[in-house]
Design a protein around this motif. Structure first.
Motif, mmCIF file in Angstrom:
data_model
loop_
_atom_site.group_PDB
_atom_site.id
_atom_site.type_symbol
_atom_site.label_atom_id
_atom_site.label_comp_id
_atom_site.label_asym_id
_atom_site.label_seq_id
_atom_site.Cartn_x
_atom_site.Cartn_y
_atom_site.Cartn_z
ATOM 1 N N LEU A 177 0.843 -1.194 0.000
ATOM 2 C CA LEU A 177 0.000 0.000 0.000
ATOM 3 C C LEU A 177 0.877 1.242 0.000
ATOM 4 N N CYS A 178 0.686 2.096 -0.960
ATOM 5 C CA CYS A 178 1.383 3.382 -1.054
ATOM 6 C C CYS A 178 0.313 4.450 -0.845
ATOM 7 N N LEU A 179 0.232 4.964 0.381
ATOM 8 C CA LEU A 179 -0.891 5.801 0.784
ATOM 9 C C LEU A 179 -0.463 7.224 1.097
ATOM 10 N N GLY A 227 -1.138 -2.980 12.785
ATOM 11 C CA GLY A 227 0.065 -2.210 13.058
ATOM 12 C C GLY A 227 -0.195 -0.726 12.957
ATOM 13 N N THR A 228 0.787 0.041 13.437
ATOM 14 C CA THR A 228 0.685 1.502 13.467
ATOM 15 C C THR A 228 1.959 2.109 12.898
ATOM 16 N N THR A 229 1.806 3.212 12.184
ATOM 17 C CA THR A 229 2.945 3.943 11.635
ATOM 18 C C THR A 229 2.628 5.440 11.672
ATOM 19 N N VAL A 230 3.543 6.237 11.157
ATOM 20 C CA VAL A 230 3.397 7.693 11.127
ATOM 21 C C VAL A 230 3.690 8.169 9.707
ATOM 22 N N THR A 231 2.913 9.141 9.228
ATOM 23 C CA THR A 231 3.140 9.686 7.892
ATOM 24 C C THR A 231 4.414 10.524 7.863
ATOM 25 N N ASN A 232 5.005 10.642 6.675
ATOM 26 C CA ASN A 232 6.176 11.516 6.494
ATOM 27 C C ASN A 232 5.705 12.957 6.259
ATOM 28 N N ARG A 233 6.630 13.838 5.908
ATOM 29 C CA ARG A 233 6.277 15.259 5.685
ATOM 30 C C ARG A 233 5.255 15.451 4.584
ATOM 31 N N SER A 234 5.233 14.502 3.646
ATOM 32 C CA SER A 234 4.293 14.593 2.524
ATOM 33 C C SER A 234 2.993 13.847 2.787
ATOM 34 N N GLY A 235 2.784 13.396 4.031
ATOM 35 C CA GLY A 235 1.554 12.686 4.383
ATOM 36 C C GLY A 235 1.497 11.258 3.883
ATOM 37 N N GLU A 236 2.649 10.670 3.591
ATOM 38 C CA GLU A 236 2.701 9.352 2.962
ATOM 39 C C GLU A 236 3.160 8.267 3.931
ATOM 40 N N VAL A 237 2.651 7.047 3.700
ATOM 41 C CA VAL A 237 3.118 5.854 4.405
ATOM 42 C C VAL A 237 3.184 4.701 3.419
ATOM 43 N N TYR A 238 4.034 3.736 3.753
ATOM 44 C CA TYR A 238 4.171 2.502 2.965
ATOM 45 C C TYR A 238 3.821 1.341 3.878
ATOM 46 N N VAL A 239 2.920 0.467 3.424
ATOM 47 C CA VAL A 239 2.494 -0.682 4.214
ATOM 48 C C VAL A 239 2.663 -1.954 3.388
ATOM 49 N N LYS A 240 3.329 -2.948 3.982
ATOM 50 C CA LYS A 240 3.478 -4.273 3.360
ATOM 51 C C LYS A 240 2.636 -5.255 4.157
ATOM 52 N N THR A 241 1.715 -5.923 3.477
ATOM 53 C CA THR A 241 0.832 -6.880 4.129
ATOM 54 C C THR A 241 0.372 -7.912 3.101
ATOM 55 N N ILE A 242 -0.780 -8.518 3.332
ATOM 56 C CA ILE A 242 -1.382 -9.415 2.349
ATOM 57 C C ILE A 242 -2.773 -8.896 1.995
ATOM 58 N N LEU A 243 -3.297 -9.361 0.872
ATOM 59 C CA LEU A 243 -4.667 -9.039 0.497
ATOM 60 C C LEU A 243 -5.588 -9.745 1.489
ATOM 61 N N LEU A 298 -3.087 5.263 -3.275
ATOM 62 C CA LEU A 298 -4.370 5.808 -2.877
ATOM 63 C C LEU A 298 -4.163 7.033 -2.007
ATOM 64 N N THR A 299 -4.997 8.052 -2.243
ATOM 65 C CA THR A 299 -5.032 9.230 -1.385
ATOM 66 C C THR A 299 -6.285 9.154 -0.542
ATOM 67 N N ILE A 300 -6.130 9.266 0.765
ATOM 68 C CA ILE A 300 -7.243 9.210 1.698
ATOM 69 C C ILE A 300 -7.486 10.619 2.245
ATOM 70 N N GLU A 301 -8.693 11.110 2.007
ATOM 71 C CA GLU A 301 -9.090 12.439 2.474
ATOM 72 C C GLU A 301 -9.710 12.304 3.853
ATOM 73 N N VAL A 302 -9.068 12.897 4.843
ATOM 74 C CA VAL A 302 -9.449 12.755 6.244
ATOM 75 C C VAL A 302 -10.269 13.975 6.674
ATOM 76 N N LYS A 303 -11.346 13.719 7.385
ATOM 77 C CA LYS A 303 -12.204 14.802 7.879
ATOM 78 C C LYS A 303 -11.735 15.275 9.250
ATOM 79 N N ASN A 304 -11.666 16.567 9.420
ATOM 80 C CA ASN A 304 -11.375 17.213 10.701
ATOM 81 C C ASN A 304 -10.120 16.680 11.394
ATOM 82 N N PRO A 305 -8.993 16.611 10.678
ATOM 83 C CA PRO A 305 -7.774 16.166 11.340
ATOM 84 C C PRO A 305 -7.199 17.285 12.208
#
Length: 193
Positions: A59-61, A103-119, A183-190
């Protein structure tokens, strides 16, 4: 009248059927994937290892503020989903948020995270409802779901089309058949950092 009803349902089924074809990544998409894979470990999450049954999913989010379109940097994000068999296997009974695959992670300066998992597998009695739950801390609401166009029943997609907490990712494949989505996820009221 019967023929019209049958024709209507056939047309509806054809319109709502999901397209399960998965294209191979383009050269630009491969470059984008490499960028995400080279993120600092702070902005990466490895939920599963190679011993986990199922198709590998990358996942490239990107997370942004829905209203302002500003990127959400240094934003804490959690993910959880089912195994390939469709089981959450929670550590706390009846609490899916404690699913084995999480799991939990933190976005970078550009709001991005990389997740490796399974479908994830199909959940419950329904077919074509594979999804990943996403929690965006300090947002209102916090819950967002990632579904996959190729594994989402057409009627479900149609019913959820107005829900701005559900996002549909178009899966692609690497040359060695790993599944990838951007995918870009639009978050409400962050709470902006």
């Amino acid at each position: 009248m019967k023929k019209i009803a049958v024709l209507f349902f056939c047309l509806l089924f054809t319109h709502c059927a999901s397209d399960s074809s998965i294209d191979t990544l383009s050269k630009n998409e491969n470059n984008e994937l490499a960028k995400f894979q080279n993120f600092n470990n702070t902005n990466k999450l490895i939920i599963t290892d190679n011993s986990e049954p199922g198709e590998e999913l990358l996942l490239c989010l990107t997370f942004i503020d829905k209203a302002s379109k500003k990127t959400l940097s240094n934003q804490r994000i959690s993910f959880y989903h089912t195994s390939t068999e469709g089981d959450y296997e929670p550590s706390v009974p009846n609490d899916e948020t404690t699913a084995r695959l999480n799991g939990t992670t933190v976005t970078n300066r550009s709001g991005e995270v990389y997740v490796k998992t399974i479908l994830p597998g199909d959940y419950g009695n329904s077919k074509n409802n594979r999804h990943i739950h996403t929690t965006v801390y300090d947002a209102a609401p916090v819950a967002y779901d990632i579904f996959f166009k190729q594994y989402s029943g057409g009627m479900g997609s149609l019913m959820n089309s107005g829900n701005d907490q559900i996002f549909y990712a178009d899966l692609k494949k690497t040359a060695n058949n790993k599944l990838v989505c951007f995918l870009t996820i639009e978050v409400k009221n962050p709470q902006l950092n």
